[in-house]
Design an enzyme around this catalytic site. Structure first.
Site, PDB file in Angstrom:
ATOM      1  N   TYR A 145       0.848  -1.184   0.000  1.00  0.00           N
ATOM      2  CA  TYR A 145       0.000   0.000   0.000  1.00  0.00           C
ATOM      3  C   TYR A 145       0.897   1.252   0.000  1.00  0.00           C
ATOM      4  O   TYR A 145       1.918   1.277   0.708  1.00  0.00           O
ATOM      5  CB  TYR A 145      -0.886  -0.052   1.247  1.00  0.00           C
ATOM      6  CG  TYR A 145      -1.791   1.123   1.397  1.00  0.00           C
ATOM      7  CD1 TYR A 145      -2.874   1.296   0.542  1.00  0.00           C
ATOM      8  CD2 TYR A 145      -1.583   2.077   2.385  1.00  0.00           C
ATOM      9  CE1 TYR A 145      -3.710   2.391   0.673  1.00  0.00           C
ATOM     10  CE2 TYR A 145      -2.418   3.169   2.524  1.00  0.00           C
ATOM     11  CZ  TYR A 145      -3.477   3.315   1.666  1.00  0.00           C
ATOM     12  OH  TYR A 145      -4.292   4.395   1.794  1.00  0.00           O
ATOM     13  N   LYS A 188     -11.815  -0.618   4.474  1.00  0.00           N
ATOM     14  CA  LYS A 188     -12.121  -1.355   3.251  1.00  0.00           C
ATOM     15  C   LYS A 188     -13.235  -2.379   3.515  1.00  0.00           C
ATOM     16  O   LYS A 188     -14.316  -1.991   3.918  1.00  0.00           O
ATOM     17  CB  LYS A 188     -10.841  -1.993   2.711  1.00  0.00           C
ATOM     18  CG  LYS A 188      -9.604  -1.076   2.817  1.00  0.00           C
ATOM     19  CD  LYS A 188      -9.714   0.192   1.998  1.00  0.00           C
ATOM     20  CE  LYS A 188      -8.641   1.220   2.277  1.00  0.00           C
ATOM     21  NZ  LYS A 188      -7.275   0.780   2.190  1.00  0.00           N
TER      22      LYS A 188
HETATM   23  C1  PLP Z   1      -6.060   1.211   2.711  1.00  0.00           C
HETATM   24  C2  PLP Z   1      -4.979   0.281   3.037  1.00  0.00           C
HETATM   25  C3  PLP Z   1      -4.143   0.505   4.145  1.00  0.00           C
HETATM   26  C4  PLP Z   1      -4.264   1.735   5.020  1.00  0.00           C
HETATM   27  O1  PLP Z   1      -5.505   1.793   5.644  1.00  0.00           O
HETATM   28  P1  PLP Z   1      -6.190   3.196   6.098  1.00  0.00           P
HETATM   29  O2  PLP Z   1      -7.396   2.741   6.812  1.00  0.00           O
HETATM   30  O3  PLP Z   1      -6.476   3.953   4.844  1.00  0.00           O
HETATM   31  O4  PLP Z   1      -5.202   3.897   6.962  1.00  0.00           O
HETATM   32  C5  PLP Z   1      -3.158  -0.416   4.423  1.00  0.00           C
HETATM   33  N1  PLP Z   1      -2.996  -1.508   3.648  1.00  0.00           N
HETATM   34  C6  PLP Z   1      -3.761  -1.753   2.575  1.00  0.00           C
HETATM   35  C7  PLP Z   1      -3.533  -2.979   1.769  1.00  0.00           C
HETATM   36  C8  PLP Z   1      -4.775  -0.870   2.222  1.00  0.00           C
HETATM   37  O5  PLP Z   1      -5.536  -1.111   1.155  1.00  0.00           O
END
Ligand code: PLP
Length: 394
Positions: free
Chosen positions: A113, A210
């Protein structure tokens, strides 16, 4: 011994306790910063950790709402305990601070990410922590990267946004041989499709923003692991904060109740969309772990029970054609993030992974024309029809 209930039942029931005060069926939102002690002795015992209970919302177990979410998530991941955070990045930061100190070395997947990449490449070196980014889909690369100072292996699988898959069991085994912990970012798969702790990893974490929340209406992060590690993590959380809000915790509990149903539909739709894109003469290539042509399809089949809802592809004509596609979709939303009920489309090279230097993007396969799609739970025919009309315009 009591029979262990199945995953879907855990989504609905795990950790849920009827409210002892009024009998409320759903977990109440404990919108409070502090908790009243019955007497000074109890307050002292709680602070000393001699009596379980709540003291102050920053200090784990935070509030009863947080505790239910943490326990439910741990049950789904197969962990002994869980901890919630204000965001996925807050979770990753706390896990790193729990494990690494000046002079230590971290091995990380090279495709992670975007903000994880920035944290590891910009912030950690400033704290005296050395980081090696390697292609973790090849175990030799990890073997070569180990140093006497190595304390953690951090992997993301499937990786964002190339969908590269790496072998959790094999890498966890290697980490164990070296006496270091293996952390998995499980955001893309969720515990419904992949349970890193059962494959031997020490820590599994997810961005709740997500699929866990699932409705693109909150920010959150969560970690599950063994009791000893989680206890150290809780100490760091108490010092650094970065915990989830009680309302977000409640939304995540609600989100998890339908995780199994949503993930089934996300994956079913993603497979159909991937097959459509693969058959389109206007598409150069498609990366979806469920497609037999994916470089690690066999491994994905082995360690995942489904392939989730994320895929990437490149339109013929590269970046310009990809931009045109994103400007012409009508049903799909042009937005970053993922795991929402709605289909989201975005351009990593100029958006989520713009912070990754061009040379690194090139090396790891984040091409300028790569388009990332988070396939939602709409009717798949409508998603495909939308992509089809947009592809016909370019
Ligand atoms: C979005 C995401 C993050 C970070 O998460 P946030 O809630 O936006 O801080 C970390 N790892 C992956 C794979 C992501 O898709």
């Amino acid at each position: 011994m009591e029979r262990e209930v199945k995953f879907a039942t855990k989504c609905v029931h795990a950790a849920e306790k009827p409210d002892p005060a009024f009998g409320a069926h759903t977990t109440p939102i404990f919108q409070t910063s502090t908790f009243i002690f019955e007497n000074a002795e109890q307050g002292a015992a709680r602070f000393a950790g001699e009596e379980p209970g709540y003291v102050y919302a920053r200090i784990p177990p935070n509030t009863p709402t947080h505790a239910v979410l943490a326990e439910k998530f741990a049950a789904l991941e197969g962990g002994e305990a869980g901890q919630t955070f204000a965001s996925g990045m807050a979770a990753i930061t706390a896990v790193v601070l729990t494990t690494l100190k000046q002079g230590d070395h971290l091995i990380s997947t090279d495709v992670v990410y975007g903000c994880t990449y920035s944290l590891f490449s910009e912030v950690l070196p400033g704290l005296g922590i050395d980081v090696s980014f390697v292609d973790t889909s090849k175990i030799e690369n990890i073997k070569r990267a180990f140093k006497p100072e190595t304390k953690m292996v951090f992997i993301e699988t499937p990786a964002n946004p190339t969908m590269t898959v790496c072998d959790i069991a094999e890498i966890s085994g290697l980490a164990r041989e070296h006496g270091v912990i293996c952390v998995v970012d499980n955001t893309f798969a969720t515990p419904y499709f992949q349970r890193p702790l059962e494959l031997g990893a020490d820590v599994s974490l997810s961005s709740c923003t997500k699929y866990i929340g699932g409705h693109a209406d909150l920010l959150g992060g969560i970690v599950a692991g063994k009791k000893d590690f989680m206890k150290c993590l809780a100490t760091i959380v108490g010092y650094t904060g970065g915990i989830m809000g009680p309302h977000e915790a409640w939304l995540c509990i609600r989100g998890l109740k339908t995780l199994h149903i949503r993930m089934e539909r996300h994956a079913e739709n993603a497979m159909k969309v991937a097959e459509f894109l693969e058959s389109s003469p206007r598409v150069e290539w498609v990366r979806y772990p469920g497609l037999p042509g994916h470089p690690q399809h066999e491994l994905a089949r082995k360690q995942m029970s489904g392939y989730s809802g994320m895929l990437s592809f490149e339109v013929r004509g590269g970046v310009e054609a990809g931009r045109k596609l994103m400007d012409n979709v009508r049903l799909c939303s042009l937005a970053v993030s993922l795991g929402a009920t709605d289909t989201l489309i975005q351009h990593p090279a100029s958006m989520t992974h713009a912070c990754v230097p061009l040379v690194v993007r090139k090396r790891v396969g984040i091409t300028d024309g790569l388009v990332r799609l988070s396939v939602g739970i709409e009717d798949p025919e409508d998603i495909i029809a939308d992509l089809k009309q947009a592809l016909e315009i370019i």
